[in-house]
Write a protein that holds these residues in place. Sequence first.
Motif, PDB file in Angstrom:
ATOM      1  N   MET A  88       0.841  -1.204   0.000  1.00 32.84           N
ATOM      2  CA  MET A  88       0.000   0.000   0.000  1.00 32.84           C
ATOM      3  C   MET A  88       0.874   1.252   0.000  1.00 32.84           C
ATOM      4  N   ASP A  89       0.454   2.254  -0.774  1.00 34.29           N
ATOM      5  CA  ASP A  89       1.193   3.512  -0.832  1.00 34.29           C
ATOM      6  C   ASP A  89       0.733   4.417   0.313  1.00 34.29           C
ATOM      7  N   LEU A  90       1.465   4.399   1.404  1.00 34.86           N
ATOM      8  CA  LEU A  90       1.102   5.196   2.581  1.00 34.86           C
ATOM      9  C   LEU A  90       1.282   6.690   2.333  1.00 34.86           C
ATOM     10  N   LEU A  91       2.104   7.041   1.333  1.00 36.54           N
ATOM     11  CA  LEU A  91       2.323   8.455   1.044  1.00 36.54           C
ATOM     12  C   LEU A  91       1.035   9.112   0.555  1.00 36.54           C
ATOM     13  N   THR A  92       0.216   8.367  -0.201  1.00 36.60           N
ATOM     14  CA  THR A  92      -1.068   8.899  -0.656  1.00 36.60           C
ATOM     15  C   THR A  92      -1.969   9.206   0.526  1.00 36.60           C
ATOM     16  N   LEU A  93      -2.056   8.244   1.450  1.00 37.72           N
ATOM     17  CA  LEU A  93      -2.892   8.454   2.638  1.00 37.72           C
ATOM     18  C   LEU A  93      -2.370   9.606   3.479  1.00 37.72           C
ATOM     19  N   ALA A  94      -1.056   9.682   3.624  1.00 37.57           N
ATOM     20  CA  ALA A  94      -0.463  10.761   4.416  1.00 37.57           C
ATOM     21  C   ALA A  94      -0.749  12.121   3.781  1.00 37.57           C
ATOM     22  N   GLY A  95      -0.635  12.189   2.459  1.00 36.16           N
ATOM     23  CA  GLY A  95      -0.899  13.437   1.766  1.00 36.16           C
ATOM     24  C   GLY A  95      -2.340  13.891   1.935  1.00 36.16           C
ATOM     25  N   LEU A  96      -3.285  12.951   1.826  1.00 33.60           N
ATOM     26  CA  LEU A  96      -4.698  13.298   2.000  1.00 33.60           C
ATOM     27  C   LEU A  96      -4.976  13.782   3.415  1.00 33.60           C
ATOM     28  N   VAL A  97      -4.384  13.096   4.395  1.00 38.41           N
ATOM     29  CA  VAL A  97      -4.591  13.496   5.790  1.00 38.41           C
ATOM     30  C   VAL A  97      -4.026  14.893   6.047  1.00 38.41           C
ATOM     31  N   ILE A  98      -2.826  15.150   5.534  1.00 38.32           N
ATOM     32  CA  ILE A  98      -2.203  16.467   5.731  1.00 38.32           C
ATOM     33  C   ILE A  98      -3.023  17.565   5.048  1.00 38.32           C
ATOM     34  N   ALA A  99      -3.491  17.279   3.822  1.00 36.79           N
ATOM     35  CA  ALA A  99      -4.245  18.281   3.073  1.00 36.79           C
ATOM     36  C   ALA A  99      -5.537  18.659   3.789  1.00 36.79           C
ATOM     37  N   PHE A 100      -6.290  17.664   4.229  1.00 35.37           N
ATOM     38  CA  PHE A 100      -7.565  17.956   4.897  1.00 35.37           C
ATOM     39  C   PHE A 100      -7.345  18.514   6.293  1.00 35.37           C
ATOM     40  N   THR A 101      -6.310  18.068   6.953  1.00 41.21           N
ATOM     41  CA  THR A 101      -6.005  18.613   8.279  1.00 41.21           C
ATOM     42  C   THR A 101      -5.692  20.103   8.195  1.00 41.21           C
ATOM     43  N   SER A 102      -4.994  20.497   7.123  1.00 39.46           N
ATOM     44  CA  SER A 102      -4.658  21.916   6.974  1.00 39.46           C
ATOM     45  C   SER A 102      -5.913  22.775   6.851  1.00 39.46           C
ATOM     46  N   VAL A 103      -6.932  22.253   6.180  1.00 40.02           N
ATOM     47  CA  VAL A 103      -8.183  23.004   6.023  1.00 40.02           C
ATOM     48  C   VAL A 103      -8.903  23.133   7.362  1.00 40.02           C
ATOM     49  N   PHE A 104      -9.053  22.006   8.060  1.00 40.34           N
ATOM     50  CA  PHE A 104      -9.750  22.040   9.353  1.00 40.34           C
ATOM     51  C   PHE A 104      -8.967  22.864  10.385  1.00 40.34           C
ATOM     52  N   LEU A 105      -7.635  22.773  10.327  1.00 33.60           N
ATOM     53  CA  LEU A 105      -6.814  23.532  11.275  1.00 33.60           C
ATOM     54  C   LEU A 105      -6.941  25.027  11.024  1.00 33.60           C
ATOM     55  N   ALA A 106      -6.919  25.413   9.753  1.00 35.76           N
ATOM     56  CA  ALA A 106      -7.063  26.834   9.421  1.00 35.76           C
ATOM     57  C   ALA A 106      -8.422  27.356   9.854  1.00 35.76           C
ATOM     58  N   ASN A 107      -9.454  26.542   9.676  1.00 37.46           N
ATOM     59  CA  ASN A 107     -10.793  26.947  10.107  1.00 37.46           C
ATOM     60  C   ASN A 107     -10.859  27.104  11.623  1.00 37.46           C
ATOM     61  N   TRP A 108     -10.216  26.172  12.323  1.00 35.74           N
ATOM     62  CA  TRP A 108     -10.225  26.224  13.789  1.00 35.74           C
ATOM     63  C   TRP A 108      -9.449  27.425  14.311  1.00 35.74           C
ATOM     64  N   LEU A 109      -8.277  27.695  13.734  1.00 35.15           N
ATOM     65  CA  LEU A 109      -7.474  28.838  14.159  1.00 35.15           C
ATOM     66  C   LEU A 109      -8.178  30.159  13.865  1.00 35.15           C
ATOM     67  N   GLY A 110      -9.006  30.152  12.813  1.00 35.32           N
ATOM     68  CA  GLY A 110      -9.743  31.368  12.483  1.00 35.32           C
ATOM     69  C   GLY A 110     -10.997  31.555  13.300  1.00 35.32           C
ATOM     70  N   GLY A 111     -11.259  30.631  14.211  1.00 40.45           N
ATOM     71  CA  GLY A 111     -12.426  30.764  15.083  1.00 40.45           C
ATOM     72  C   GLY A 111     -13.689  30.178  14.504  1.00 40.45           C
ATOM     73  N   GLY A 112     -13.576  29.441  13.394  1.00 46.20           N
ATOM     74  CA  GLY A 112     -14.766  28.864  12.779  1.00 46.20           C
ATOM     75  C   GLY A 112     -15.215  27.599  13.495  1.00 46.20           C
ATOM     76  N   GLU A 113     -16.495  27.302  13.360  1.00 43.32           N
ATOM     77  CA  GLU A 113     -17.044  26.098  13.966  1.00 43.32           C
ATOM     78  C   GLU A 113     -16.808  24.911  13.041  1.00 43.32           C
ATOM     79  N   MET A 114     -16.267  23.836  13.592  1.00 51.50           N
ATOM     80  CA  MET A 114     -15.960  22.654  12.791  1.00 51.50           C
ATOM     81  C   MET A 114     -17.206  22.052  12.167  1.00 51.50           C
ATOM     82  N   VAL A 115     -18.313  22.139  12.905  1.00 50.04           N
ATOM     83  CA  VAL A 115     -19.538  21.502  12.435  1.00 50.04           C
ATOM     84  C   VAL A 115     -20.036  22.126  11.137  1.00 50.04           C
ATOM     85  N   LEU A 116     -19.664  23.394  10.897  1.00 48.29           N
ATOM     86  CA  LEU A 116     -20.118  24.062   9.683  1.00 48.29           C
ATOM     87  C   LEU A 116     -19.448  23.505   8.429  1.00 48.29           C
ATOM     88  N   LEU A 117     -18.294  22.852   8.615  1.00 46.29           N
ATOM     89  CA  LEU A 117     -17.597  22.279   7.463  1.00 46.29           C
ATOM     90  C   LEU A 117     -18.126  20.910   7.081  1.00 46.29           C
TER      91      LEU A 117
END
Length: 245
Positions: A1-30
């Motif tokens: 299995m190519d773990l790099l693909t999974l790692a890339g997807l996790v990092i990409a989506f984490t960056s979006v949720f993290l940016a939303n959280w740092l900006g004070g946004g509600e996670m549930v809205l995403l």
Amino acid sequence: MDLLTLAGLVIAFTSVFLANWLGGGEMVLLLNLPSAIIVIIGSIGAALIQSTLINALRSLAMFKWTLFPPRYNLSKARHAVFLLAVKARKSSLVALDSDVSNLKSELATRALQMAVDGVDADELLERMHGEVVRLREKRETAIEFMESIGGYAPTLGIMGSVLGLIQAMANLNSPEALGHGIAVAFVSTLYGQGFANLVVFPLAKKVSFYADQELLYHQLLIDGIHGIAVGKHPQRLDIELSGYE
């Protein structure tokens, strides 16, 4: 299995949720199922309209390469050709008949069998390279199907936002509900951009890379078998094939 693909997807989506959280946004809205449906299902449906069933099925079959990639070891293939060339040099082309079934590439197997059967070397090269090109073209149409899904996703995201705004306008008498509805509406645009640029296009690029590797792998084997058929010295042939790596 190519773990790099999974790692890339996790990092990409984490960056979006993290940016939303740092900006004070509600996670549930995403998290919005209707937005996901219109973007993902709608994009696939639009891509199916412009494509054919066989291309869609090929695309689905190649999609698994993102997690379970094919292995094309060019160095190993080059060494295998060298051993075949040495054997043919010591004995004859006919002596390679027992090696035909040992090749893992179907195209290379046919090419070697043609060489053993005495088919003209130039004809062998032309026919087999033609098959390699046609295979790459089939791969390309499947990749284009993937990319078309990514192309439609942002537009479907905007459509989802418009639908959300229409529903939000029904709550003009309730400012709180209106604000929440507008926030949810724009999630569709986020889904469209995210699905296209964080998922579909990167995965399509990875599949395209493996398709290019497959092309090189087959070309190396066929050029090597052609070299054996015309009687090239094993060392000279090995040097020529080194350019594929």
